[in-house]
Design an enzyme around this catalytic site. Structure first.
Site, PDB file in Angstrom:
ATOM      1  N   TRP A  44      27.673  67.818  47.937  1.00 41.00           N
ATOM      2  CA  TRP A  44      27.416  67.112  49.196  1.00 41.00           C
ATOM      3  C   TRP A  44      28.122  67.901  50.300  1.00 41.00           C
ATOM      4  O   TRP A  44      29.347  68.052  50.283  1.00 41.00           O
ATOM      5  CB  TRP A  44      27.966  65.682  49.086  1.00 41.00           C
ATOM      6  CG  TRP A  44      28.028  64.885  50.344  1.00 41.00           C
ATOM      7  CD1 TRP A  44      29.152  64.411  50.941  1.00 41.00           C
ATOM      8  CD2 TRP A  44      26.933  64.415  51.133  1.00 41.00           C
ATOM      9  NE1 TRP A  44      28.818  63.698  52.058  1.00 41.00           N
ATOM     10  CE2 TRP A  44      27.478  63.669  52.206  1.00 41.00           C
ATOM     11  CE3 TRP A  44      25.539  64.561  51.052  1.00 41.00           C
ATOM     12  CZ2 TRP A  44      26.678  63.072  53.173  1.00 41.00           C
ATOM     13  CZ3 TRP A  44      24.747  63.971  52.021  1.00 41.00           C
ATOM     14  CH2 TRP A  44      25.321  63.234  53.061  1.00 41.00           C
ATOM     15  N   HIS A  45      27.340  68.445  51.230  1.00 40.15           N
ATOM     16  CA  HIS A  45      27.899  69.263  52.306  1.00 40.15           C
ATOM     17  C   HIS A  45      27.869  68.468  53.605  1.00 40.15           C
ATOM     18  O   HIS A  45      26.794  68.158  54.105  1.00 40.15           O
ATOM     19  CB  HIS A  45      27.099  70.559  52.454  1.00 40.15           C
ATOM     20  CG  HIS A  45      27.202  71.433  51.250  1.00 40.15           C
ATOM     21  ND1 HIS A  45      26.124  71.788  50.479  1.00 40.15           N
ATOM     22  CD2 HIS A  45      28.287  72.004  50.670  1.00 40.15           C
ATOM     23  CE1 HIS A  45      26.530  72.542  49.479  1.00 40.15           C
ATOM     24  NE2 HIS A  45      27.835  72.692  49.570  1.00 40.15           N
ATOM     25  N   ALA A  46      29.018  68.151  54.121  1.00 43.95           N
ATOM     26  CA  ALA A  46      29.112  67.303  55.312  1.00 43.95           C
ATOM     27  C   ALA A  46      29.859  68.071  56.399  1.00 43.95           C
ATOM     28  O   ALA A  46      31.079  67.938  56.560  1.00 43.95           O
ATOM     29  CB  ALA A  46      29.816  65.998  54.961  1.00 43.95           C
TER      30      ALA A  46
END
Ligand code: BDR
Ligand code: CA
Length: 314
Positions: free
Chosen positions: A236-238
């Site tokens: 998950w790239h935030a």
């Protein structure tokens, strides 16, 4: 004592997480949100900012800003964030609650009200800040710090112009104005985001175990999480949330690089690229502190707090 912070944003699924982090943090007072077009059009990004403020039960004023880049139209990122910017949840919100005045003017005004103390955090295209700088050329001397999510410092971008990151690529001219006008920028780029990916499974556990805010965030992020699984694997790239960790708790930056960074505004494939003088070969003054590594345990803790989870829970 809380630190006054103004966030300029284009919500946006990762913007939403970053905003939740800021709202949950005891050390900052969010004085205003200013909003630009970016991930999706301005009508959606402003409505999403208003929704967020309502969900967390705050009175933070929301100012609408630029509906388009300074010079050229650009493509949005609805394919990642949904047509409404919040995963096509299409939760309606009346825009009449917007504060009056333009976002760029609001940035100048709050910088005046909190002279020397305001922390500016930019989570979207830099259009509003470029306009603010034109309204008040002394703005860099009035603020305490400027944190920007943007760029791809060694050319690993996330747009169809290979080396270009979305926020800078959406409005390269605005980025050029900001990077040449502000002498000290704390930069969190897309490549740092890739290095700080979270295990999707763990993040989804948090969404299930958190409170009502986690439930809402689970809904608006569902389509983006699906997109990430299909295109980027199990992480998950935030981006904006990582920039917010740096903004909220800069003491947990483990490694950074101080370099001169310029924006390419040429036509062609490199338009919007962030050109970093890694070997210090130019006469350009160092204008950026580039975040390389952030304490991952602290980053996870800030995210958990944003979702209403205590530090010790799994
Ligand atoms: C940036 O682009 C947007 O899509 C995200 O909200 C983030 O600000 C990442 O490149
Ligand atoms: Ca954003």
């Amino acid at each position: 004592m809380t630190r006054p912070m103004l966030i300029d944003t284009d919500p946006g699924v990762d913007d939403a997480l970053a905003l939740l982090m800021a709202f949950a943090h005891p050390g900052v007072e969010l004085v205003a949100l200013t909003v630009a077009a970016g991930n999706v059009g301005l009508a959606h990004t402003t409505a999403n900012a208003l929704r967020l403020v309502e969900w967390v039960g705050r009175q933070t004023p929301v100012y609408a800003g630029s509906a388009m880049p300074l010079v050229r139209q650009a493509e949005d990122a609805a394919f990642v964030h949904g047509v409404d910017g919040f995963g096509d949840t299409l939760l309606s919100r009346d825009a009449s609650a917007l504060a009056s005045g333009h976002a760029a003017q609001a940035i100048c005004d709050f910088a005046g009200t909190h002279a020397g103390e305001l922390e500016l955090v930019m989570l979207g295209p830099l259009t509003n800040l470029a306009l603010a700088l034109h309204l008040d050329p002394a703005l860099p001397t009035r603020i305490h710090r400027l944190v920007i999510m943007g760029g791809a410092v060694t050319g690993h971008g996330n747009t169809s112009r290979i080396a270009t990151e979305f926020n800078i690529g959406f409005d390269p001219e605005a980025a050029h104005v900001v990077f040449s006008g502000f002498p000290r920028i704390e930069l969190v780029d897309w490549e740092a985001t890739l290095r700080h990916g979270l295990e999707m499974g763990e993040f989804e556990c948090w969404l299930q175990e958190g409170g009502p805010i986690a439930e809402i965030y689970g809904r608006i992020s569902a389509a983006t999480r699906r997109f990430m699984r299909e295109h980027r694997g199990t992480r998950w790239h935030a981006a904006d949330a990582l920039a917010m960790a740096v903004a909220l708790e800069p003491g947990h930056v483990l490694e950074c690089a101080e370099r001169a960074v310029r924006i390419c505004v040429d036509d062609g494939l490199a338009r919007g690229a962030t050109l970093v003088d890694w070997d210090r070969r130019s006469a350009d003054a160092v204008n950026c502190r580039i975040m390389m590594e952030y304490d991952r345990d602290r980053w996870r803790l800030l995210l958990r707090a944003a979702l209403g989870l205590a530090p010790g829970e799994r």
